[in-house]
Motif scaffolding. Structure first.
Motif, PDB file in Angstrom:
ATOM      1  N   ILE A 175       1.047  -1.386  -0.018  1.00  0.00           N
ATOM      2  CA  ILE A 175       0.048   0.125  -0.109  1.00  0.00           C
ATOM      3  C   ILE A 175       0.784   1.335  -0.017  1.00  0.00           C
ATOM      4  N   ALA A 176       1.976   1.268   0.908  1.00  0.00           N
ATOM      5  CA  ALA A 176       2.911   2.228   0.931  1.00  0.00           C
ATOM      6  C   ALA A 176       3.400   2.694  -0.263  1.00  0.00           C
ATOM      7  N   GLU A 177       3.857   1.558  -1.093  1.00  0.00           N
ATOM      8  CA  GLU A 177       4.637   1.626  -2.475  1.00  0.00           C
ATOM      9  C   GLU A 177       3.533   2.328  -3.499  1.00  0.00           C
ATOM     10  N   GLN A 178       2.301   1.615  -3.420  1.00  0.00           N
ATOM     11  CA  GLN A 178       1.282   2.272  -4.513  1.00  0.00           C
ATOM     12  C   GLN A 178       0.909   3.829  -4.190  1.00  0.00           C
ATOM     13  N   GLN A 179       0.942   4.179  -2.919  1.00  0.00           N
ATOM     14  CA  GLN A 179       0.816   5.754  -2.413  1.00  0.00           C
ATOM     15  C   GLN A 179       1.955   6.533  -3.204  1.00  0.00           C
ATOM     16  N   ARG A 180       3.162   5.861  -3.062  1.00  0.00           N
ATOM     17  CA  ARG A 180       4.312   6.739  -3.504  1.00  0.00           C
ATOM     18  C   ARG A 180       4.334   6.721  -4.982  1.00  0.00           C
ATOM     19  N   ARG A 181       3.786   5.684  -5.719  1.00  0.00           N
ATOM     20  CA  ARG A 181       3.673   5.703  -7.150  1.00  0.00           C
ATOM     21  C   ARG A 181       2.414   6.785  -7.439  1.00  0.00           C
ATOM     22  N   GLN A 182       1.475   6.921  -6.820  1.00  0.00           N
ATOM     23  CA  GLN A 182       0.120   7.708  -6.954  1.00  0.00           C
ATOM     24  C   GLN A 182       0.724   9.070  -6.829  1.00  0.00           C
ATOM     25  N   THR A 183       1.470   9.220  -5.760  1.00  0.00           N
ATOM     26  CA  THR A 183       2.155  10.705  -5.402  1.00  0.00           C
ATOM     27  C   THR A 183       2.855  11.225  -6.389  1.00  0.00           C
ATOM     28  N   GLU A 184       3.700  10.476  -6.912  1.00  0.00           N
ATOM     29  CA  GLU A 184       4.747  10.790  -8.040  1.00  0.00           C
ATOM     30  C   GLU A 184       3.930  11.060  -9.400  1.00  0.00           C
ATOM     31  N   LEU A 185       2.872  10.236  -9.590  1.00  0.00           N
ATOM     32  CA  LEU A 185       1.967  10.440 -10.834  1.00  0.00           C
ATOM     33  C   LEU A 185       1.287  11.899 -10.759  1.00  0.00           C
ATOM     34  N   LEU A 186       0.656  11.940  -9.467  1.00  0.00           N
ATOM     35  CA  LEU A 186      -0.162  13.489  -9.250  1.00  0.00           C
ATOM     36  C   LEU A 186       0.848  14.329  -9.361  1.00  0.00           C
TER      37      LEU A 186
ATOM     38  N   GLY B 253       0.909  22.773 -15.452  1.00  0.00           N
ATOM     39  CA  GLY B 253       1.352  24.129 -14.991  1.00  0.00           C
ATOM     40  C   GLY B 253       1.108  24.618 -13.914  1.00  0.00           C
ATOM     41  N   LYS B 254       0.542  23.719 -13.035  1.00  0.00           N
ATOM     42  CA  LYS B 254       0.039  24.433 -11.590  1.00  0.00           C
ATOM     43  C   LYS B 254       1.272  24.184 -10.502  1.00  0.00           C
ATOM     44  N   GLY B 255       2.214  23.280 -10.742  1.00  0.00           N
ATOM     45  CA  GLY B 255       3.293  22.956  -9.810  1.00  0.00           C
ATOM     46  C   GLY B 255       2.909  22.263  -8.702  1.00  0.00           C
ATOM     47  N   VAL B 256       3.609  21.926  -7.834  1.00  0.00           N
ATOM     48  CA  VAL B 256       3.301  21.242  -6.473  1.00  0.00           C
ATOM     49  C   VAL B 256       2.819  22.327  -5.411  1.00  0.00           C
ATOM     50  N   VAL B 257       1.662  22.159  -4.926  1.00  0.00           N
ATOM     51  CA  VAL B 257       1.240  23.041  -3.842  1.00  0.00           C
ATOM     52  C   VAL B 257       1.963  22.475  -2.418  1.00  0.00           C
ATOM     53  N   ASP B 258       2.250  23.631  -1.861  1.00  0.00           N
ATOM     54  CA  ASP B 258       2.879  23.426  -0.316  1.00  0.00           C
ATOM     55  C   ASP B 258       1.765  22.765   0.464  1.00  0.00           C
ATOM     56  N   GLU B 259       2.429  21.631   1.287  1.00  0.00           N
ATOM     57  CA  GLU B 259       1.554  21.104   2.205  1.00  0.00           C
ATOM     58  C   GLU B 259       0.965  21.915   3.484  1.00  0.00           C
ATOM     59  N   TYR B 260       1.646  22.810   3.988  1.00  0.00           N
ATOM     60  CA  TYR B 260       1.102  23.697   5.115  1.00  0.00           C
ATOM     61  C   TYR B 260       1.321  25.123   4.858  1.00  0.00           C
ATOM     62  N   ASP B 261       0.636  25.569   3.917  1.00  0.00           N
ATOM     63  CA  ASP B 261       0.437  26.991   3.282  1.00  0.00           C
ATOM     64  C   ASP B 261      -0.674  27.520   4.224  1.00  0.00           C
ATOM     65  N   ASP B 262      -1.464  26.665   4.829  1.00  0.00           N
ATOM     66  CA  ASP B 262      -2.811  27.328   5.595  1.00  0.00           C
ATOM     67  C   ASP B 262      -2.184  27.470   6.934  1.00  0.00           C
ATOM     68  N   ASP B 263      -2.733  28.432   7.405  1.00  0.00           N
ATOM     69  CA  ASP B 263      -2.454  28.903   8.926  1.00  0.00           C
ATOM     70  C   ASP B 263      -3.032  28.180   9.878  1.00  0.00           C
ATOM     71  N   SER B 264      -4.229  28.028   9.660  1.00  0.00           N
ATOM     72  CA  SER B 264      -4.945  26.978  10.794  1.00  0.00           C
ATOM     73  C   SER B 264      -4.212  25.690  10.944  1.00  0.00           C
ATOM     74  N   VAL B 265      -3.631  25.113   9.863  1.00  0.00           N
ATOM     75  CA  VAL B 265      -2.681  23.907  10.102  1.00  0.00           C
ATOM     76  C   VAL B 265      -1.429  24.154  10.723  1.00  0.00           C
ATOM     77  N   SER B 266      -0.749  25.108  10.698  1.00  0.00           N
ATOM     78  CA  SER B 266       0.452  25.356  11.460  1.00  0.00           C
ATOM     79  C   SER B 266       0.126  26.006  12.811  1.00  0.00           C
ATOM     80  N   GLY B 267      -0.977  26.449  13.128  1.00  0.00           N
ATOM     81  CA  GLY B 267      -1.384  26.768  14.254  1.00  0.00           C
ATOM     82  C   GLY B 267      -1.884  25.740  15.344  1.00  0.00           C
ATOM     83  N   LEU B 268      -2.259  24.632  14.691  1.00  0.00           N
ATOM     84  CA  LEU B 268      -2.619  23.507  15.584  1.00  0.00           C
ATOM     85  C   LEU B 268      -1.442  22.560  16.083  1.00  0.00           C
ATOM     86  N   ARG B 269      -0.354  22.909  15.308  1.00  0.00           N
ATOM     87  CA  ARG B 269       0.865  22.097  15.503  1.00  0.00           C
ATOM     88  C   ARG B 269       1.369  22.085  17.039  1.00  0.00           C
TER      89      ARG B 269
END
Length: 89
Positions: free
Chosen positions: A48-59, A67-83
């Motif tokens: 499952i982990a290998e399949q998820q890695r391949r899916q992430t690479e394909l995405l 042309g959108k590029g990779v979106v940052d994981e933690y660009d939302d302030d609410s997520v970083s505030g909950l850390r």
């Protein structure tokens, strides 16, 4: 009379030995079966982990192709505030 007692003790020893051997085999069977199940679960989780890695690479390739590029994981302030609020284990 002593011979009969010795004979019965000998029989009791054999029966006790057989019962302990059967108990050992039962415990071995249960432990072996649990080990096989655990190994199978580890194998499935690895797949499952290998399949998820391949899916992430394909995405990522798809996102770059559009042309959108990779979106940052933690660009939302609410997520970083909950850390600091959620305890780490």
């Amino acid at each position: 009379m002593f011979d009969q007692f010795l004979g019965q003790t000998s029989l009791a020893t054999i029966v006790l030995g057989l019962l302990s051997a059967l108990l050992f085999l039962l415990v071995w069977f249960v432990v072996n079966r649990a080990s096989v199940k655990a190994n199978r679960q580890v194998q499935l989780l690895t797949e499952i982990a290998e399949q998820q890695r391949r899916q992430t690479e394909l995405l990522e390739v798809l996102a770059k192709a559009q042309g959108k590029g990779v979106v940052d994981e933690y660009d939302d302030d609410s997520v970083s505030g909950l850390r600091g609020f959620i305890p780490k284990r």
